[in-house]
Design an enzyme around this catalytic site. Structure first.
Site, short mmCIF file in Angstrom:
data_model
loop_
_atom_site.label_atom_id
_atom_site.label_comp_id
_atom_site.label_asym_id
_atom_site.label_seq_id
_atom_site.Cartn_x
_atom_site.Cartn_y
_atom_site.Cartn_z
N ASP A 52 0.83 -1.20 0.00
CA ASP A 52 0.00 0.00 0.00
C ASP A 52 0.87 1.26 0.00
O ASP A 52 2.09 1.20 0.14
CB ASP A 52 -0.92 0.01 1.23
CG ASP A 52 -1.90 -1.15 1.23
OD1 ASP A 52 -2.25 -1.63 0.13
OD2 ASP A 52 -2.30 -1.58 2.33
N TYR A 110 6.18 -10.04 6.08
CA TYR A 110 6.15 -8.60 6.37
C TYR A 110 6.78 -8.36 7.74
O TYR A 110 6.66 -9.18 8.66
CB TYR A 110 4.72 -8.07 6.39
CG TYR A 110 4.16 -7.69 5.04
CD1 TYR A 110 4.33 -6.41 4.53
CD2 TYR A 110 3.44 -8.61 4.28
CE1 TYR A 110 3.80 -6.05 3.29
CE2 TYR A 110 2.91 -8.26 3.05
CZ TYR A 110 3.09 -6.98 2.56
OH TYR A 110 2.57 -6.63 1.34
#
Length: 268
Positions: A52, A110
């Site tokens: 994002d 992540y």
């Protein structure tokens, strides 16, 4: 026509995410533009993870099909001569036509970095979330997170706007470690929902500050209480570390954790 895999790093601070968008600058747009200059034809890139806006990548994996005389292992050098310094190609290699950066991945990794110091640190501010209301209890945070390991419905940790047909995914592992004032949250999963990691971090920080109990944390995601999950951690603390495959296609680099070493050392 050949398929080329790229190992990509980028500082997402000034990009509106990975994926191309109208009226916004994205990593994919910049990379595709550079590939067009090299190949003289439109190139479509595919990434292991669609980060994002504001999210970084230390080992993003991308592939593309090119019709060009440039050898697969030369794309890294050629691309780096064309790309801005905020995007670097660590390695490039020709792969089989059946290999896919996204669909061939076994899982993604992540990492979120929280600066839990009383004082801000200018030199890591772009890659961490400075959060200090009190000293976070990282052990409590880890214990609360453990029940998420496995395949579950994480509807509560999905931002509005997702086009997924369901919110079920499998978390392979979660680890939370403190190095002096820095807290590292590592999450490995087969897939991630839109905004998932940042919503999880927002809730875990509340646990670490003793604002909600581990039981409330679990109740919110198990019972899909999305309206109770309001805090989303800032994008700048999140980094796509790598994607893992059955075979490591990148021959030069065996360890795909390229996260900045200077951060891991903490403060002196």
């Amino acid at each position: 026509m050949k398929r080329v895999a790229l190992l990509v790093q980028y500082d997402g601070s000034h990009y509106s995410g990975w994926q191309k968008q109208k009226n916004a600058t994205t990593v994919q747009e910049i990379l595709d533009r550079a590939l067009l200059k090299i190949t003289n034809h439109t190139v479509q890139t595919f990434a292991a993870g669609r980060t994002d806006a504001g999210v970084h990548a230390s080992g993003q994996v991308v592939h593309c099909d090119v019709d060009c005389v440039v050898p697969g292992n030369s794309y890294s050098d050629v691309l780096n001569s064309l790309l801005p310094s905020s995007i670097r190609i660590l390695e490039s290699i020709e792969v089989k036509d059946s290999w896919h950066a996204c669909y061939s991945a076994l899982y993604r990794h992540y990492r979120y970095v929280i600066n839990n110091s009383k004082f801000p640190n200018l030199f890591i501010d772009n890659w961490s979330w400075h959060r200090y209301q009190k000293v976070l209890d990282e052990v409590l945070m880890l214990n609360a997170s453990r029940q998420m390991i496995g395949e579950h419905d994480f509807f509560a940790f999905q931002k509005t706007g997702s086009n997924r047909t369901n919110s079920i995914t499998k978390i392979k592992n979660i680890d939370i470690k403190r190095v002096e004032d820095l807290i590292f949250v590592d999450i490995k999963a087969t897939g991630f929902l839109y905004g998932m990691v940042r919503l999880i971090i927002g809730q875990l920080v509340l646990v670490g500050e003793n604002k909600i109990s581990p039981e409330i944390f679990t109740d919110r995601w198990v019972n899909k209480k999305k309206n109770d999950v309001k805090e989303s951690a800032p994008a700048k603390g999140l980094c796509f570390v790598n994607a893992v495959y059955e075979e490591n296609v990148f021959k030069k680099i065996n360890n795909n954790d390229f996260f900045p070493v200077f951060i891991i050392k903490g403060f002196s």
